[in-house]
Design a protein around this motif. Structure first.
Motif, PDB file in Angstrom:
ATOM      1  N   LEU A 192      26.949  52.737  36.976  1.00 23.23           N
ATOM      2  CA  LEU A 192      27.899  53.418  37.874  1.00 23.23           C
ATOM      3  C   LEU A 192      29.283  52.781  37.802  1.00 23.23           C
ATOM      4  O   LEU A 192      30.297  53.490  37.782  1.00 23.23           O
ATOM      5  CB  LEU A 192      27.376  53.408  39.313  1.00 23.23           C
ATOM      6  N   VAL A 193      29.343  51.451  37.756  1.00 27.76           N
ATOM      7  CA  VAL A 193      30.649  50.781  37.673  1.00 27.76           C
ATOM      8  C   VAL A 193      31.294  51.091  36.319  1.00 27.76           C
ATOM      9  O   VAL A 193      32.504  51.344  36.233  1.00 27.76           O
ATOM     10  CB  VAL A 193      30.514  49.265  37.931  1.00 27.76           C
ATOM     11  N   PHE A 194      30.493  51.137  35.270  1.00 34.10           N
ATOM     12  CA  PHE A 194      30.980  51.531  33.937  1.00 34.10           C
ATOM     13  C   PHE A 194      31.622  52.930  33.995  1.00 34.10           C
ATOM     14  O   PHE A 194      32.754  53.129  33.567  1.00 34.10           O
ATOM     15  CB  PHE A 194      29.811  51.500  32.934  1.00 34.10           C
ATOM     16  N   GLU A 195      30.888  53.891  34.568  1.00 30.91           N
ATOM     17  CA  GLU A 195      31.411  55.263  34.658  1.00 30.91           C
ATOM     18  C   GLU A 195      32.692  55.297  35.498  1.00 30.91           C
ATOM     19  O   GLU A 195      33.648  55.997  35.154  1.00 30.91           O
ATOM     20  CB  GLU A 195      30.379  56.187  35.331  1.00 30.91           C
ATOM     21  N   PHE A 196      32.661  54.543  36.607  1.00 30.96           N
ATOM     22  CA  PHE A 196      33.817  54.527  37.507  1.00 30.96           C
ATOM     23  C   PHE A 196      35.056  54.003  36.776  1.00 30.96           C
ATOM     24  O   PHE A 196      36.137  54.609  36.845  1.00 30.96           O
ATOM     25  CB  PHE A 196      33.500  53.664  38.732  1.00 30.96           C
ATOM     26  N   LEU A 197      34.893  52.891  36.068  1.00 27.43           N
ATOM     27  CA  LEU A 197      36.035  52.297  35.358  1.00 27.43           C
ATOM     28  C   LEU A 197      36.523  53.218  34.243  1.00 27.43           C
ATOM     29  O   LEU A 197      37.734  53.368  34.038  1.00 27.43           O
ATOM     30  CB  LEU A 197      35.665  50.918  34.792  1.00 27.43           C
ATOM     31  N   PHE A 236      36.403  41.077  49.331  1.00 24.86           N
ATOM     32  CA  PHE A 236      37.158  41.981  48.457  1.00 24.86           C
ATOM     33  C   PHE A 236      37.893  41.175  47.392  1.00 24.86           C
ATOM     34  O   PHE A 236      37.845  41.505  46.195  1.00 24.86           O
ATOM     35  CB  PHE A 236      38.143  42.813  49.290  1.00 24.86           C
ATOM     36  N   MET A 237      38.564  40.085  47.808  1.00 25.71           N
ATOM     37  CA  MET A 237      39.288  39.257  46.847  1.00 25.71           C
ATOM     38  C   MET A 237      38.318  38.595  45.861  1.00 25.71           C
ATOM     39  O   MET A 237      38.655  38.412  44.689  1.00 25.71           O
ATOM     40  CB  MET A 237      40.136  38.194  47.561  1.00 25.71           C
ATOM     41  N   GLN A 268      44.998  43.664  32.001  1.00 23.76           N
ATOM     42  CA  GLN A 268      44.401  42.958  33.149  1.00 23.76           C
ATOM     43  C   GLN A 268      45.151  43.332  34.423  1.00 23.76           C
ATOM     44  O   GLN A 268      44.550  43.661  35.448  1.00 23.76           O
ATOM     45  CB  GLN A 268      44.512  41.439  32.986  1.00 23.76           C
ATOM     46  N   GLU A 269      46.476  43.267  34.334  1.00 24.48           N
ATOM     47  CA  GLU A 269      47.305  43.528  35.521  1.00 24.48           C
ATOM     48  C   GLU A 269      47.161  44.972  35.992  1.00 24.48           C
ATOM     49  O   GLU A 269      47.033  45.237  37.187  1.00 24.48           O
ATOM     50  CB  GLU A 269      48.777  43.210  35.208  1.00 24.48           C
ATOM     51  N   ASN A 280      42.510  48.601  41.084  1.00 22.73           N
ATOM     52  CA  ASN A 280      41.371  48.251  41.949  1.00 22.73           C
ATOM     53  C   ASN A 280      41.838  47.715  43.300  1.00 22.73           C
ATOM     54  O   ASN A 280      41.241  48.022  44.325  1.00 22.73           O
ATOM     55  CB  ASN A 280      40.447  47.257  41.247  1.00 22.73           C
ATOM     56  N   TYR A 281      42.909  46.946  43.286  1.00 26.04           N
ATOM     57  CA  TYR A 281      43.448  46.447  44.560  1.00 26.04           C
ATOM     58  C   TYR A 281      43.785  47.620  45.486  1.00 26.04           C
ATOM     59  O   TYR A 281      43.564  47.562  46.698  1.00 26.04           O
ATOM     60  CB  TYR A 281      44.691  45.562  44.327  1.00 26.04           C
ATOM     61  N   ASN A 282      44.302  48.683  44.902  1.00 26.04           N
ATOM     62  CA  ASN A 282      44.712  49.850  45.693  1.00 26.04           C
ATOM     63  C   ASN A 282      43.554  50.580  46.364  1.00 26.04           C
ATOM     64  O   ASN A 282      43.782  51.458  47.201  1.00 26.04           O
ATOM     65  CB  ASN A 282      45.524  50.821  44.820  1.00 26.04           C
TER      66      ASN A 282
END
Ligand code: HEM
Length: 120
Positions: A48-53, A82-83, A103-104, A110-112
């Motif tokens: 799921l994280v793979f698909e999300f990214l 979260f951090m 990376q940035e 993701n921070y958003n």
């Protein structure tokens, strides 16, 4: 000249699958958050994280999970947790050889998501 998508610059499907796998295993060793994942199905969460990214960065993959608010609602996730997840993401990107700019960009995207995840 058209710019490559973040998905392409991350190295596409192959690299993003590696990032999602490293990320889950880094969470499992992070004492701030690992209790959250003790009952998780590792392969399912990685998928799921793979698909999300992928879908969030311009990939063709369809995200089949729940939205971020629905997923994390009621978990009472703290700012510190979260951090910790973002720290693990940065570390997973670095250990998979992702460039500074990518990376940035991914960290910021993701921070958003913070308002859909922290204390919701
Ligand atoms: C930008 C940050 C984050 C992103 C992009 C993210 C993404 C996701 C995704 C895609 C899922 C799977 C959705 C589904 O099950 O339908 C998920 C599940 C989950 N997330 Fe997050 N998450 C983030 C932050 C956090 C934080 C800070 C915590 C708390 C430490 C957390 C804890 C969990 C847990 C416990 C699950 C359920 C795992 C399971 O079903 O076994 N997440 N997250």
């Amino acid at each position: 000249m058209s710019e490559a998508t973040l998905y392409e610059r991350l190295g596409g499907e192959e690299n993003i699958r590696k990032i999602a796998t490293t990320l889950f295993d880094t969470h499992a060793n992070n004492k701030t958050i690992n209790a959250r994942y003790v009952n998780s199905d590792r392969d399912k969460v990685i998928q799921l994280v793979f698909e999300f990214l992928c879908s969030a960065t311009g990939g063709h993959q369809k995200y089949t999970g729940r939205d971020m608010l629905t997923t994390h609602r009621g978990m009472n996730i703290s700012e510190e947790e979260f951090m910790a997840v973002l720290d693990d993401l940065l570390s997973a990107l670095q250990s998979n050889g992702i460039g500074q700019r990518e990376q940035e960009e991914l960290l910021l995207a993701n921070y958003n998501l913070r308002n859909d995840i922290v204390r919701v």
